[in-house]
Write an enzyme that holds these catalytic residues in place. Structure first.
Site, PDB file in Angstrom:
ATOM      1  N   GLN A 137       0.836  -1.200   0.000  1.00  0.00           N
ATOM      2  CA  GLN A 137       0.000   0.000   0.000  1.00  0.00           C
ATOM      3  C   GLN A 137       0.878   1.261   0.000  1.00  0.00           C
ATOM      4  N   SER A 144       0.483   7.795   5.248  1.00  0.00           N
ATOM      5  CA  SER A 144      -0.722   8.124   6.033  1.00  0.00           C
ATOM      6  C   SER A 144      -1.897   8.451   5.127  1.00  0.00           C
ATOM      7  N   GLY A 177       6.445  -5.119   4.062  1.00  0.00           N
ATOM      8  CA  GLY A 177       7.234  -6.221   4.611  1.00  0.00           C
ATOM      9  C   GLY A 177       7.088  -7.451   3.736  1.00  0.00           C
ATOM     10  N   ARG A 333       7.681   3.409  39.332  1.00  0.00           N
ATOM     11  CA  ARG A 333       7.946   3.402  37.885  1.00  0.00           C
ATOM     12  C   ARG A 333       7.520   2.078  37.254  1.00  0.00           C
ATOM     13  N   THR A 422       4.311   3.572  14.317  1.00  0.00           N
ATOM     14  CA  THR A 422       4.219   4.178  12.977  1.00  0.00           C
ATOM     15  C   THR A 422       3.436   3.293  12.008  1.00  0.00           C
ATOM     16  N   GLU A 424       0.938   0.565  10.308  1.00  0.00           N
ATOM     17  CA  GLU A 424      -0.512   0.360  10.438  1.00  0.00           C
ATOM     18  C   GLU A 424      -1.200   1.634  10.919  1.00  0.00           C
ATOM     19  N   ASP A 426       0.234   5.912  11.550  1.00  0.00           N
ATOM     20  CA  ASP A 426       0.978   6.732  12.514  1.00  0.00           C
ATOM     21  C   ASP A 426       0.043   7.072  13.687  1.00  0.00           C
TER      22      ASP A 426
HETATM   23  C1  LIG Z   1       6.475 -19.444  10.812  1.00  0.00           C
HETATM   24  C2  LIG Z   1       5.273 -20.156  10.294  1.00  0.00           C
HETATM   25  C3  LIG Z   1       4.046 -19.294  10.195  1.00  0.00           C
HETATM   26  C4  LIG Z   1       2.843 -20.043  10.457  1.00  0.00           C
HETATM   27  C5  LIG Z   1       1.626 -19.192  10.249  1.00  0.00           C
HETATM   28  C6  LIG Z   1       0.796 -19.143  11.412  1.00  0.00           C
HETATM   29  C7  LIG Z   1      -0.443 -18.323  11.189  1.00  0.00           C
HETATM   30  C8  LIG Z   1      -0.249 -16.818  11.487  1.00  0.00           C
HETATM   31  C9  LIG Z   1      -1.566 -16.131  11.500  1.00  0.00           C
HETATM   32  C10 LIG Z   1      -1.757 -14.844  11.706  1.00  0.00           C
HETATM   33  C11 LIG Z   1      -0.675 -13.866  11.869  1.00  0.00           C
HETATM   34  C12 LIG Z   1      -1.214 -12.504  12.339  1.00  0.00           C
HETATM   35  C13 LIG Z   1      -0.089 -11.525  12.490  1.00  0.00           C
HETATM   36  C14 LIG Z   1      -0.599 -10.091  12.601  1.00  0.00           C
HETATM   37  C15 LIG Z   1       0.512  -9.112  12.800  1.00  0.00           C
HETATM   38  C16 LIG Z   1       0.888  -8.457  11.510  1.00  0.00           C
HETATM   39  C17 LIG Z   1       2.256  -7.934  11.600  1.00  0.00           C
HETATM   40  C18 LIG Z   1       2.246  -6.443  11.525  1.00  0.00           C
HETATM   41  C19 LIG Z   1       3.450  -5.983  10.858  1.00  0.00           C
HETATM   42  C20 LIG Z   1       3.274  -4.555  10.440  1.00  0.00           C
HETATM   43  C21 LIG Z   1       3.024  -4.426   8.996  1.00  0.00           C
HETATM   44  C22 LIG Z   1       2.622  -3.040   8.671  1.00  0.00           C
HETATM   45  C23 LIG Z   1       1.775  -2.833   7.688  1.00  0.00           C
HETATM   46  C24 LIG Z   1       1.344  -1.469   7.308  1.00  0.00           C
HETATM   47  O1  LIG Z   1       1.747  -0.484   7.837  1.00  0.00           O
HETATM   48  S1  LIG Z   1       0.205  -1.411   6.047  1.00  0.00           S
HETATM   49  C25 LIG Z   1      -0.108   0.283   5.752  1.00  0.00           C
HETATM   50  C26 LIG Z   1      -0.903   0.920   6.842  1.00  0.00           C
HETATM   51  N1  LIG Z   1      -1.290   2.221   6.480  1.00  0.00           N
HETATM   52  C27 LIG Z   1      -2.051   2.970   7.212  1.00  0.00           C
HETATM   53  O2  LIG Z   1      -2.459   2.591   8.286  1.00  0.00           O
HETATM   54  C28 LIG Z   1      -2.473   4.290   6.620  1.00  0.00           C
HETATM   55  C29 LIG Z   1      -3.168   5.175   7.614  1.00  0.00           C
HETATM   56  N2  LIG Z   1      -4.141   6.000   6.945  1.00  0.00           N
HETATM   57  C30 LIG Z   1      -5.460   5.713   6.907  1.00  0.00           C
HETATM   58  O3  LIG Z   1      -5.901   4.713   7.469  1.00  0.00           O
HETATM   59  C31 LIG Z   1      -6.358   6.668   6.163  1.00  0.00           C
HETATM   60  O4  LIG Z   1      -5.701   7.294   5.147  1.00  0.00           O
HETATM   61  C32 LIG Z   1      -6.977   7.702   7.114  1.00  0.00           C
HETATM   62  C33 LIG Z   1      -7.969   6.960   8.002  1.00  0.00           C
HETATM   63  C34 LIG Z   1      -5.953   8.406   7.970  1.00  0.00           C
HETATM   64  C35 LIG Z   1      -7.707   8.769   6.289  1.00  0.00           C
HETATM   65  O5  LIG Z   1      -8.468   8.165   5.320  1.00  0.00           O
HETATM   66  P1  LIG Z   1      -9.410   8.957   4.287  1.00  0.00           P
HETATM   67  O6  LIG Z   1      -9.965   8.004   3.314  1.00  0.00           O
HETATM   68  O7  LIG Z   1      -8.693  10.138   3.751  1.00  0.00           O
HETATM   69  O8  LIG Z   1     -10.565   9.312   5.212  1.00  0.00           O
HETATM   70  P2  LIG Z   1     -11.068  10.581   5.997  1.00  0.00           P
HETATM   71  O9  LIG Z   1     -11.471  11.672   5.049  1.00  0.00           O
HETATM   72  O10 LIG Z   1     -10.167  10.958   7.112  1.00  0.00           O
HETATM   73  O11 LIG Z   1     -12.365   9.911   6.578  1.00  0.00           O
HETATM   74  C36 LIG Z   1     -13.503   9.624   5.774  1.00  0.00           C
HETATM   75  C37 LIG Z   1     -14.473   8.794   6.582  1.00  0.00           C
HETATM   76  O12 LIG Z   1     -13.976   7.457   6.672  1.00  0.00           O
HETATM   77  C38 LIG Z   1     -13.922   7.048   8.036  1.00  0.00           C
HETATM   78  N3  LIG Z   1     -12.849   6.055   8.136  1.00  0.00           N
HETATM   79  C39 LIG Z   1     -11.542   6.235   7.910  1.00  0.00           C
HETATM   80  N4  LIG Z   1     -10.882   5.065   8.071  1.00  0.00           N
HETATM   81  C40 LIG Z   1     -11.804   4.139   8.370  1.00  0.00           C
HETATM   82  C41 LIG Z   1     -11.748   2.762   8.650  1.00  0.00           C
HETATM   83  N5  LIG Z   1     -10.590   2.096   8.666  1.00  0.00           N
HETATM   84  N6  LIG Z   1     -12.870   2.101   8.930  1.00  0.00           N
HETATM   85  C42 LIG Z   1     -14.069   2.765   8.939  1.00  0.00           C
HETATM   86  N7  LIG Z   1     -14.196   4.085   8.673  1.00  0.00           N
HETATM   87  C43 LIG Z   1     -13.071   4.756   8.411  1.00  0.00           C
HETATM   88  C44 LIG Z   1     -13.680   8.312   8.789  1.00  0.00           C
HETATM   89  O13 LIG Z   1     -14.055   8.186  10.135  1.00  0.00           O
HETATM   90  C45 LIG Z   1     -14.567   9.267   8.020  1.00  0.00           C
HETATM   91  O14 LIG Z   1     -15.903   9.024   8.445  1.00  0.00           O
HETATM   92  P3  LIG Z   1     -17.009  10.182   8.282  1.00  0.00           P
HETATM   93  O15 LIG Z   1     -18.236   9.560   8.887  1.00  0.00           O
HETATM   94  O16 LIG Z   1     -17.145  10.497   6.841  1.00  0.00           O
HETATM   95  O17 LIG Z   1     -16.511  11.355   9.067  1.00  0.00           O
HETATM   96  C1  LIG Z   2       8.547  -1.293  10.105  1.00  0.00           C
HETATM   97  C2  LIG Z   2       7.505  -0.841   9.152  1.00  0.00           C
HETATM   98  C3  LIG Z   2       6.782  -1.778   8.444  1.00  0.00           C
HETATM   99  C4  LIG Z   2       5.840  -1.371   7.495  1.00  0.00           C
HETATM  100  N1  LIG Z   2       5.169  -2.315   6.769  1.00  0.00           N
HETATM  101  C5  LIG Z   2       4.314  -1.915   5.786  1.00  0.00           C
HETATM  102  C6  LIG Z   2       3.666  -2.885   4.959  1.00  0.00           C
HETATM  103  O1  LIG Z   2       3.820  -4.100   5.125  1.00  0.00           O
HETATM  104  N2  LIG Z   2       2.855  -2.434   3.967  1.00  0.00           N
HETATM  105  C7  LIG Z   2       2.632  -1.118   3.756  1.00  0.00           C
HETATM  106  O2  LIG Z   2       1.895  -0.779   2.835  1.00  0.00           O
HETATM  107  N3  LIG Z   2       3.213  -0.183   4.547  1.00  0.00           N
HETATM  108  C8  LIG Z   2       4.050  -0.545   5.541  1.00  0.00           C
HETATM  109  N4  LIG Z   2       4.653   0.392   6.353  1.00  0.00           N
HETATM  110  C9  LIG Z   2       4.379   1.809   6.123  1.00  0.00           C
HETATM  111  C10 LIG Z   2       3.552   2.447   7.229  1.00  0.00           C
HETATM  112  O3  LIG Z   2       2.239   2.023   7.175  1.00  0.00           O
HETATM  113  C11 LIG Z   2       3.656   3.967   7.107  1.00  0.00           C
HETATM  114  O4  LIG Z   2       4.993   4.340   7.316  1.00  0.00           O
HETATM  115  C12 LIG Z   2       2.745   4.611   8.140  1.00  0.00           C
HETATM  116  O5  LIG Z   2       1.391   4.451   7.788  1.00  0.00           O
HETATM  117  C13 LIG Z   2       3.063   6.097   8.348  1.00  0.00           C
HETATM  118  O6  LIG Z   2       2.962   6.797   7.160  1.00  0.00           O
HETATM  119  P1  LIG Z   2       4.128   7.757   6.624  1.00  0.00           P
HETATM  120  O7  LIG Z   2       5.379   6.996   6.603  1.00  0.00           O
HETATM  121  O8  LIG Z   2       3.594   8.328   5.376  1.00  0.00           O
HETATM  122  O9  LIG Z   2       4.262   8.894   7.712  1.00  0.00           O
HETATM  123  P2  LIG Z   2       3.924  10.433   7.520  1.00  0.00           P
HETATM  124  O10 LIG Z   2       2.451  10.577   7.387  1.00  0.00           O
HETATM  125  O11 LIG Z   2       4.761  11.025   6.482  1.00  0.00           O
HETATM  126  O12 LIG Z   2       4.336  10.954   8.959  1.00  0.00           O
HETATM  127  C14 LIG Z   2       5.355  11.918   9.209  1.00  0.00           C
HETATM  128  C15 LIG Z   2       4.915  12.834  10.350  1.00  0.00           C
HETATM  129  O13 LIG Z   2       3.818  13.621   9.935  1.00  0.00           O
HETATM  130  C16 LIG Z   2       2.771  13.572  10.882  1.00  0.00           C
HETATM  131  N5  LIG Z   2       1.485  13.702  10.166  1.00  0.00           N
HETATM  132  C17 LIG Z   2       1.123  13.117   9.001  1.00  0.00           C
HETATM  133  N6  LIG Z   2      -0.134  13.471   8.673  1.00  0.00           N
HETATM  134  C18 LIG Z   2      -0.586  14.270   9.649  1.00  0.00           C
HETATM  135  C19 LIG Z   2      -1.827  14.950   9.889  1.00  0.00           C
HETATM  136  N7  LIG Z   2      -2.861  14.828   9.067  1.00  0.00           N
HETATM  137  N8  LIG Z   2      -1.927  15.701  10.994  1.00  0.00           N
HETATM  138  C20 LIG Z   2      -0.899  15.793  11.863  1.00  0.00           C
HETATM  139  N9  LIG Z   2       0.287  15.167  11.703  1.00  0.00           N
HETATM  140  C21 LIG Z   2       0.442  14.422  10.601  1.00  0.00           C
HETATM  141  C22 LIG Z   2       2.929  12.217  11.555  1.00  0.00           C
HETATM  142  O14 LIG Z   2       2.366  12.242  12.862  1.00  0.00           O
HETATM  143  C23 LIG Z   2       4.454  12.077  11.598  1.00  0.00           C
HETATM  144  O15 LIG Z   2       4.926  12.740  12.750  1.00  0.00           O
HETATM  145  C24 LIG Z   2       5.591   0.013   7.299  1.00  0.00           C
HETATM  146  C25 LIG Z   2       6.308   0.954   8.039  1.00  0.00           C
HETATM  147  C26 LIG Z   2       7.249   0.543   8.954  1.00  0.00           C
HETATM  148  C27 LIG Z   2       8.019   1.580   9.725  1.00  0.00           C
END
Ligand SMILES: CCCCCCCC/C=C\CCCCCCCCCCC/C=C/C(=O)SCCNC(=O)CCNC(=O)[C@H](O)C(C)(C)COP(=O)(O)OP(=O)(O)OC[C@H]1O[C@@H](n2cnc3c(N)ncnc32)[C@H](O)[C@@H]1OP(=O)(O)O
Ligand SMILES: Cc1cc2nc3c(=O)[nH]c(=O)nc-3n(C[C@H](O)[C@H](O)[C@H](O)COP(=O)(O)OP(=O)(O)OC[C@H]3O[C@@H](n4cnc5c(N)ncnc54)[C@H](O)[C@@H]3O)c2cc1C
Length: 665
Positions: A137, A144, A177, A333, A422, A424, A426
């Protein structure tokens, strides 16, 4: 069980049944049993050794991760482990790797966003590891802001294909990842363009590497993004970069459960909220909350056991020195962190229940609880990961100098855990999502709309805006109603204050922007209220076992009163309590620490962690810390030779030069 138990005296002072506390912690007797079996299976297998991990080069570490994942899979198949057992086994292997993303995000994305037909085609391949998947993604330019992603998926009706393309450098996928070296496939998020119109972000299954020789497919550029914070730690993961040069995929590889593109190129959106596209993130956020209690409890277990072993000062006349755990500062603490571990564990269980409930409702096309699920997963993910990351560092300091050694396990635990603040989402971005929902709820109060779920307390606005705490003694703070009322009044008043300030701005948007630092604090107050409420509810349940309920009651009070003490400014500024009542809460907190003290070691024993999983010479079950520290030091590669490499090139000439200079004087 250890032969010499240096912590036996500590264990003897426990006033509760540790075996029953293990059940309360794990959730059931069955859960204790399965976890125990899987932990021992991993600990007894030499392939899963991890004590040398921080000394491996990046390449060695990555290969070691591949080896462990392959071996884990072999054991899972040989022993015919259930999904529950396999998941636990993976956790106890305790080394981030591509499998986390394969099972944790790739499979759930297909399950949540794929049609039945697509699930039928792709899931069996993923389940048998015939393909390896990741979740692509985030891009170099946007993480973000998901709506700002730039990768395009343009439909070509002539060939019935999508053309996946990275139009700019900033559109390169960056971070996923498992992408860098291991994955053969990815769920790629890209802007869907058909009939010349941009329909925003959608998910697509894209093959990246050959299933024959693992080489990138034509038009695909792939690699690892480079070394990350700390030694060992998250460097076992191949976070990757990915660029597409007009890569073609069949139309049916667009994940089409939420919206479809027809053979003619017509875009059709099912009658469901578009936020369901974010479902995989919601799922992972709830699992991250459960993980927070695991990471925190590991750090706390190490710090509590070591603090009981470590002695410092207190003996002028040759008598025994004081265990550092007896210092009131150490307790103030450490014990809130112990209480937080339990609090996060129980709120994690509740969140898992909520997630399951919302998922069932979604299946029945009831979307009414989607907002609640989003607010709770986002907010709890943010608060629990921030607290846990800070707490691991605090535990390192609580272990003094030895905490800084890799062999304490704490540096690696910190380095591997801290990106949870950060990834999943920030934490600040997620808390602002909670704040937005809080403001919406406050604005609807005037129209008489009754808030539901975790916002229901806001419906008592008339009362909570003017109530005064009745607490008049330290013991009064042991009354859960007194705690609940103070936390509800603080959270509501902070939210209402923010809403009032925002309403004075030129526009809602500008007001939200200007007041965002206050909004963050209001969101934290709301989330802390949820954690306190769920802990209180847990303690109200029937909990078997001698003294178990009493201990959990004490920890619940420690958690609540510690938060109250730490955020006293909020409670006073909003007028929920008086300075005198704040002082009484602190007095009661001191009494609670004294109550926890004799139980502290047993309370961390209840986590039931093997020495292998803890990975810490300081946190050993038997408390025999010093011989282990001494022995561990000699294992360092620097100690392979008495005279270090480089002596003849750099040290000897330097010393000789100085000697020569001196002899000339
Ligand atoms: C060894 C053998 C193996 C055997 C196997 C065994 C089996 C194992 C099984 C299971 C394993 C499980 C392990 C789990 C652990 C996983 C490991 C984790 C590792 C980490 C990997 C990391 C991955 C990532 O980071 S992926 C990328 C993540 N990215 C983000 O999180 C981005 C963050 N940004 C956002 O989410 C959005 O952009 C936003 C929410 C900040 C803004 O979105 P936008 O569309 O712009 O929306 P906005 O205008 O603010 O809002 C519009 C309306 O939408 C509502 N809304 C927003 N988000 C949501 C939502 N998620 N759900 C519902 N509604 C949502 C929001 O409230 C607004 O509502 P309104 O009513 O219109 O006001
Ligand atoms: C170890 C690791 C594993 C990851 N794995 C995956 C993966 O498997 N798949 C995948 O797709 N992604 C993955 N990511 C990416 C991760 O999801 C993003 O890094 C994360 O969502 C933060 O987004 P960004 O890097 O754009 O931060 P930015 O949004 O650029 O953040 C920078 C700074 O800006 C601030 N900021 C941003 N927007 C706002 C706002 N609206 N208001 C106020 N402050 C704001 C934040 O708080 C932060 O301080 C991974 C990241 C890490 C570090």
């Amino acid at each position: 069980m250890a032969e010499v138990d240096h912590l036996a005296a500590e264990r003897a002072t426990a006033r509760f049944d540790v075996e029953e506390m293990k059940v309360a912690w794990a959730g059931s007797r069955h859960a204790v049993h399965v976890a125990d079996r899987m932990a021992r299976l991993v600990a007894s297998d030499p392939v899963f050794r991890k004590d040398n991990r921080t000394m491996l080069s990046r390449k060695e570490l990555f290969k070691d991760t591949l080896r462990k994942a392959a071996h884990a899979w072999k054991r899972i198949v040989e022993l015919r482990l259930t999904e529950e057992e396999a998941d636990l086994l993976r956790q106890y292997v305790d080394q981030p790797g591509y499998v986390d993303l394969h099972w944790g995000m790739f499979v759930p994305a297909i399950k949540g966003q794929g049609t039945e037909e697509q699930q039928h085609k792709w899931l069996p391949l993923a389940y048998k590891f015939q393909i390896i998947g990741c979740y692509a993604q985030t891009e170099l330019g946007h993480g973000s802001n998901v709506q700002g992603l730039e990768t395009t998926a343009t439909f070509d009706p002539k060939t019935d294909e999508f053309v996946i393309h990275s139009p700019t450098l900033t559109s390169s996928k960056w971070w996923p990842g498992g992408l860098g070296k291991a994955s053969t496939h990815a769920v790629v998020y890209a802007r869907l363009i058909t009939e010349g119109k941009d329909y925003g972000i959608h998910g697509f299954i894209v093959q990246l590497r050959s299933l024959e020789d693992h080489s990138p497919l034509p038009g695909v550029t792939l690699g690892d993004i480079g070394g990350k914070f700390g030694s060992g730690a998250y460097n076992s993961m191949d976070n990757g970069v990915l660029r597409f040069d007009h890569v073609r995929i069949p139309r049916d590889q667009m994940l089409m459960r939420l919206s479809q593109v027809t053979r003619e190129g017509k875009y059709v959106h099912s009658n469901v909220p578009k936020q369901l596209l974010y479902g995989t993130m919601v799922y992972v956020r709830q699992s991250i909350v459960a993980d927070a209690s695991k990471a925190l409890s590991r750090a706390v277990c190490i710090a509590v056991r070591y603090s009981a072993v470590r002695k410092q000062f207190g003996s002028q006349d040759g008598g025994p020195e004081t265990q550092v755990l007896n210092y009131k500062t150490q307790q103030s603490r450490l014990f809130p962190l112990l209480a937080s571990a339990y609090a996060f564990r129980f709120v994690g269980d509740w969140l898992n229940w909520l997630y399951t409930d919302v998922t069932q409702k979604l299946e029945a096309k009831d979307f009414s609880t989607l907002q609640e699920a989003h607010a709770c997963t986002a907010g709890l993910k943010a608060v629990t990961t921030s607290v846990t990351a800070d707490a691991i560092e605090e535990c390192r300091k609580l272990c003094g100098g030895h905490g800084y050694l890799n062999s304490s396990g704490l540096p690696e635990l910190f380095a591997v855990y801290v990106p949870a603040c950060t990834y999943e989402g920030d934490n600040v971005v997620l808390l602002l999502q909670v704040a937005r929902i809080l403001m919406k709820t406050v604005s609807q109060l005037a129209s008489g709309k009754q808030p539901v779920g975790t916002m229901a307390y806001m419906g008592k606005v008339q009362y909570l805006m003017q109530c005064k705490s009745a607490v008049s003694s330290a013991e009064d703070w042991l009354n859960p109603d007194a705690i609940q009322e103070a936390f509800e009044a603080r959270a509501l008043r902070m939210a209402v204050n923010c809403a009032q300030n925002i309403s004075q701005a030129a526009s809602q948007e500008e007001g939200f922007y200007e007041r965002s630092p206050d909004l963050l604090e209001a969101a934290v107050a709301h989330i802390q209220l949820i954690i306190v409420t769920k802990f209180i509810e847990k303690v109200h349940q029937e909990i078997p076992g001698h003294g178990v309920k009493e201990q959990l009651q004490a920890l619940c009070n420690v958690y609540a009163l510690y938060i109250l003490h730490k955020h006293l400014g909020d409670f006073l500024a909003t007028g929920c309590i008086t300075p005198r009542q704040g002082a009484l809460a602190n007095e009661q907190l001191g009494k609670l620490y004294a109550q926890v003290r004799p139980n502290a070691v047993a309370l961390v024993d209840a986590f039931n962690y093997t020495d292998h999983y803890l990975g810490s010479v300081l946190g050993r079950y038997d408390g025999d810390v010093y011989p282990a520290l001494y022995e561990e030091a000699w294992k360092d590669p620097l100690n392979e030779t008495v005279v270090p490499e480089g002596y003849h090139e750099y040290l000897r000439p330097l010393i000789k030069q100085q000697q020569l200079k001196l002899s000339r004087l």
